[in-house]
Structure formats: C-alpha cells, structure tokens
Motif scaffolding. Structure first.
Motif, PDB file in Angstrom:
ATOM      1  N   TRP A  50      -1.615  15.097  27.869  1.00 29.70           N
ATOM      2  CA  TRP A  50      -0.522  14.459  28.619  1.00 29.70           C
ATOM      3  C   TRP A  50      -0.105  15.277  29.831  1.00 29.70           C
ATOM      4  O   TRP A  50       0.146  14.722  30.905  1.00 29.70           O
ATOM      5  CB  TRP A  50       0.680  14.197  27.719  1.00 29.70           C
ATOM      6  CG  TRP A  50       0.504  12.975  26.884  1.00 29.70           C
ATOM      7  CD1 TRP A  50       0.331  12.926  25.535  1.00 29.70           C
ATOM      8  CD2 TRP A  50       0.434  11.622  27.340  1.00 29.70           C
ATOM      9  NE1 TRP A  50       0.150  11.619  25.124  1.00 29.70           N
ATOM     10  CE2 TRP A  50       0.221  10.794  26.219  1.00 29.70           C
ATOM     11  CE3 TRP A  50       0.524  11.018  28.592  1.00 29.70           C
ATOM     12  CZ2 TRP A  50       0.105   9.420  26.304  1.00 29.70           C
ATOM     13  CZ3 TRP A  50       0.410   9.634  28.682  1.00 29.70           C
ATOM     14  CH2 TRP A  50       0.195   8.854  27.545  1.00 29.70           C
ATOM     15  N   TYR A  94      -4.302  10.082  31.001  1.00 25.75           N
ATOM     16  CA  TYR A  94      -4.434  10.673  29.664  1.00 25.75           C
ATOM     17  C   TYR A  94      -5.808  10.368  29.077  1.00 25.75           C
ATOM     18  O   TYR A  94      -6.448  11.241  28.476  1.00 25.75           O
ATOM     19  CB  TYR A  94      -3.342  10.147  28.736  1.00 25.75           C
ATOM     20  CG  TYR A  94      -3.516  10.593  27.317  1.00 25.75           C
ATOM     21  CD1 TYR A  94      -3.236  11.906  26.941  1.00 25.75           C
ATOM     22  CD2 TYR A  94      -4.000   9.729  26.337  1.00 25.75           C
ATOM     23  CE1 TYR A  94      -3.420  12.333  25.634  1.00 25.75           C
ATOM     24  CE2 TYR A  94      -4.181  10.145  25.038  1.00 25.75           C
ATOM     25  CZ  TYR A  94      -3.894  11.448  24.696  1.00 25.75           C
ATOM     26  OH  TYR A  94      -4.082  11.871  23.399  1.00 25.75           O
ATOM     27  N   LEU A  95      -6.271   9.150  29.265  1.00 23.20           N
ATOM     28  CA  LEU A  95      -7.584   8.786  28.730  1.00 23.20           C
ATOM     29  C   LEU A  95      -8.701   9.539  29.448  1.00 23.20           C
ATOM     30  O   LEU A  95      -9.743   9.828  28.842  1.00 23.20           O
ATOM     31  CB  LEU A  95      -7.794   7.277  28.827  1.00 23.20           C
ATOM     32  CG  LEU A  95      -6.876   6.452  27.913  1.00 23.20           C
ATOM     33  CD1 LEU A  95      -6.970   4.983  28.249  1.00 23.20           C
ATOM     34  CD2 LEU A  95      -7.204   6.697  26.449  1.00 23.20           C
ATOM     35  N   ALA A 138      -2.566  14.813  32.457  1.00 23.54           N
ATOM     36  CA  ALA A 138      -2.485  13.449  32.966  1.00 23.54           C
ATOM     37  C   ALA A 138      -1.360  13.330  33.995  1.00 23.54           C
ATOM     38  O   ALA A 138      -1.526  12.697  35.045  1.00 23.54           O
ATOM     39  CB  ALA A 138      -2.266  12.460  31.824  1.00 23.54           C
ATOM     40  N   PHE A 194     -10.198   0.241  28.163  1.00 21.44           N
ATOM     41  CA  PHE A 194      -8.769   0.525  28.081  1.00 21.44           C
ATOM     42  C   PHE A 194      -8.012  -0.110  29.246  1.00 21.44           C
ATOM     43  O   PHE A 194      -6.886  -0.534  29.090  1.00 21.44           O
ATOM     44  CB  PHE A 194      -8.511   2.031  28.027  1.00 21.44           C
ATOM     45  CG  PHE A 194      -8.923   2.649  26.731  1.00 21.44           C
ATOM     46  CD1 PHE A 194      -8.051   2.685  25.656  1.00 21.44           C
ATOM     47  CD2 PHE A 194     -10.185   3.187  26.570  1.00 21.44           C
ATOM     48  CE1 PHE A 194      -8.436   3.246  24.454  1.00 21.44           C
ATOM     49  CE2 PHE A 194     -10.572   3.748  25.371  1.00 21.44           C
ATOM     50  CZ  PHE A 194      -9.702   3.775  24.304  1.00 21.44           C
ATOM     51  N   GLU A 195      -8.646  -0.156  30.411  1.00 14.24           N
ATOM     52  CA  GLU A 195      -8.013  -0.766  31.581  1.00 14.24           C
ATOM     53  C   GLU A 195      -8.482  -2.201  31.789  1.00 14.24           C
ATOM     54  O   GLU A 195      -7.951  -2.905  32.629  1.00 14.24           O
ATOM     55  CB  GLU A 195      -8.284   0.074  32.829  1.00 14.24           C
ATOM     56  CG  GLU A 195      -7.669   1.448  32.767  1.00 14.24           C
ATOM     57  CD  GLU A 195      -6.152   1.425  32.664  1.00 14.24           C
ATOM     58  OE1 GLU A 195      -5.512   0.560  33.292  1.00 14.24           O
ATOM     59  OE2 GLU A 195      -5.612   2.283  31.938  1.00 14.24           O
ATOM     60  N   THR A 201       3.430   4.330  34.794  1.00 13.84           N
ATOM     61  CA  THR A 201       3.133   4.453  33.362  1.00 13.84           C
ATOM     62  C   THR A 201       1.680   4.105  33.074  1.00 13.84           C
ATOM     63  O   THR A 201       1.008   4.810  32.315  1.00 13.84           O
ATOM     64  CB  THR A 201       4.067   3.550  32.547  1.00 13.84           C
ATOM     65  OG1 THR A 201       5.423   3.905  32.845  1.00 13.84           O
ATOM     66  CG2 THR A 201       3.838   3.706  31.057  1.00 13.84           C
ATOM     67  N   ALA A 202       1.180   3.038  33.696  1.00 16.66           N
ATOM     68  CA  ALA A 202      -0.219   2.649  33.483  1.00 16.66           C
ATOM     69  C   ALA A 202      -1.160   3.717  34.035  1.00 16.66           C
ATOM     70  O   ALA A 202      -2.187   4.033  33.422  1.00 16.66           O
ATOM     71  CB  ALA A 202      -0.495   1.299  34.143  1.00 16.66           C
ATOM     72  N   GLN A 212      -0.465   6.894  34.334  1.00 15.77           N
ATOM     73  CA  GLN A 212      -0.358   8.063  33.470  1.00 15.77           C
ATOM     74  C   GLN A 212      -1.200   7.867  32.202  1.00 15.77           C
ATOM     75  O   GLN A 212      -1.876   8.783  31.748  1.00 15.77           O
ATOM     76  CB  GLN A 212       1.099   8.315  33.116  1.00 15.77           C
ATOM     77  CG  GLN A 212       1.329   9.634  32.445  1.00 15.77           C
ATOM     78  CD  GLN A 212       2.809   9.922  32.254  1.00 15.77           C
ATOM     79  OE1 GLN A 212       3.648   9.037  32.348  1.00 15.77           O
ATOM     80  NE2 GLN A 212       3.130  11.158  31.976  1.00 15.77           N
ATOM     81  N   ARG A 213      -1.176   6.659  31.648  1.00 14.87           N
ATOM     82  CA  ARG A 213      -1.996   6.358  30.470  1.00 14.87           C
ATOM     83  C   ARG A 213      -3.481   6.488  30.818  1.00 14.87           C
ATOM     84  O   ARG A 213      -4.261   7.061  30.068  1.00 14.87           O
ATOM     85  CB  ARG A 213      -1.679   4.950  29.958  1.00 14.87           C
ATOM     86  CG  ARG A 213      -2.444   4.565  28.709  1.00 14.87           C
ATOM     87  CD  ARG A 213      -2.126   3.159  28.241  1.00 14.87           C
ATOM     88  NE  ARG A 213      -2.519   2.200  29.256  1.00 14.87           N
ATOM     89  CZ  ARG A 213      -1.708   1.316  29.826  1.00 14.87           C
ATOM     90  NH1 ARG A 213      -0.449   1.263  29.495  1.00 14.87           N
ATOM     91  NH2 ARG A 213      -2.156   0.479  30.735  1.00 14.87           N
TER      92      ARG A 213
END
Length: 181
Positions: free
Chosen positions: A31, A25-26, A34, A125-126, A18-19, A21-22
């Motif tokens: 999506w 996306y960024l 991503a 973001f990370e 999930t992380a 994939q996020r």
C-alpha cells in the motif's frame, strides 16, 4: 496556466484516486508503495496534461505512466535483498478462507514478471479490453493476449494456488478471470 485544464485534472484526481491507488497496489503489492506510485505518476501526468487530446486520454495515460514507473522502480531496486527466514503460515479457520485465497493469489501474482503482472491486472482487475491494454503497455494486441495467456498458465501452476498447499480449495480463475474475450 489554463484554469480549465487544472480544474479537469483536479476532478480526475478526486474521482479516480481510489481506483488508481488500488491499481498501484496490484502492481506493487504494498500500500505505501502504491500511494507513492500514484503520487509520482500523477505528478508526471500533471506536467503533460496539456498535450493530452481529451479527458478520456487522461486515465489511459495515467495508467501507462503507472506501469512504466513501477517497472522503473523495480529495475532500480537492489536485487541482493532476500528474507533470511520464512515464517510458517498457521492453518486458518474456514471463515477466513476467502481472505486467505485472495492473499495467496496476490502473492502468486507478485512472483510474475512485471509486464505479465501488469497485463493481468489491467485485464482482470481493471477489466480493460485487450486493445486498451495494448495501448497502455505500448505493445500489440497479440502480445497482450499471449502475455495474459502465459500469465494465467503460470498462476494455475503456482505452488501457492495448488490444493495440496492451502487449507481451502485453490482459487481457479472463474468469472472475471477467463480468456474468453
């Protein structure tokens, strides 16, 4: 095949998908791209998992592969594709202001060069330190700092984030979006 490596890799994918994939996306802004980016990158990482020294290197290497793969995809993309018409955005009610601000920030982020975008995403973001970003991007810490600084300056000047262009106040980089590290 080493069952220990396969199990470690499976745990990594299950815990961090999930992380990742996020993060994808960024980097891509879409999506479905991503998801493709994460799957492609994980496939590349799987083939090289034996050469990684520790489980901690797996995450860093995966992010590096994602940044590089995203850049390769962007370079191969046909440049002649432009939208024929832009639909005007209707004024949004105030309860949607936060979503609009996030959307405007993502749109402005998408206009930045790939390496600048990657540096900002990794930094804010990370929440990675500059040294880790430098390792992921394959450059020096000074390059990361200057890239982040220039990227923030461009975002602050971007027309999508100015107060005159949006129904809600322009989001200023605060909290997690500072240069004070």
């Amino acid at each position: 095949m080493d069952p220990g490596l396969d199990e470690e890799f499976a745990e990594f994918v299950n815990g961090r998908f999930t992380a990742l994939q996020r993060f994808g996306y960024l980097l891509t802004g879409e999506w479905h791209l991503a998801e493709d980016l994460v799957q492609t990158s994980l496939t590349k990482v799987w083939f090289h998992r034996k050469s990684l020294r520790s489980g901690n290197a797996l995450e860093s290497y995966t992010r590096t592969v994602m940044v590089n793969t995203s850049t390769q995809w962007w370079r191969r993309k046909w440049k002649g594709e432009t939208p024929t018409e832009t639909l005007p955005e209707p004024a949004a009610p105030s309860e949607f202001g936060t979503v609009d601000d996030r959307d405007q920030l993502l749109r402005a982020l998408a206009t930045l060069p790939r390496r600048t975008r990657a540096a900002l995403v990794l930094r804010f973001f990370e929440d990675l330190p500059d040294a880790e970003i430098a390792k992921v991007m394959g450059c020096s810490v000074g390059t990361v700092k200057s890239t982040v600084s220039r990227g923030l300056a461009k975002l602050r000047e971007h027309h999508l984030l100015t107060e005159t262009n949006s129904p809600t106040p322009a989001p200023r980089p605060t909290g997690g979006l500072t240069c004070d590290r």
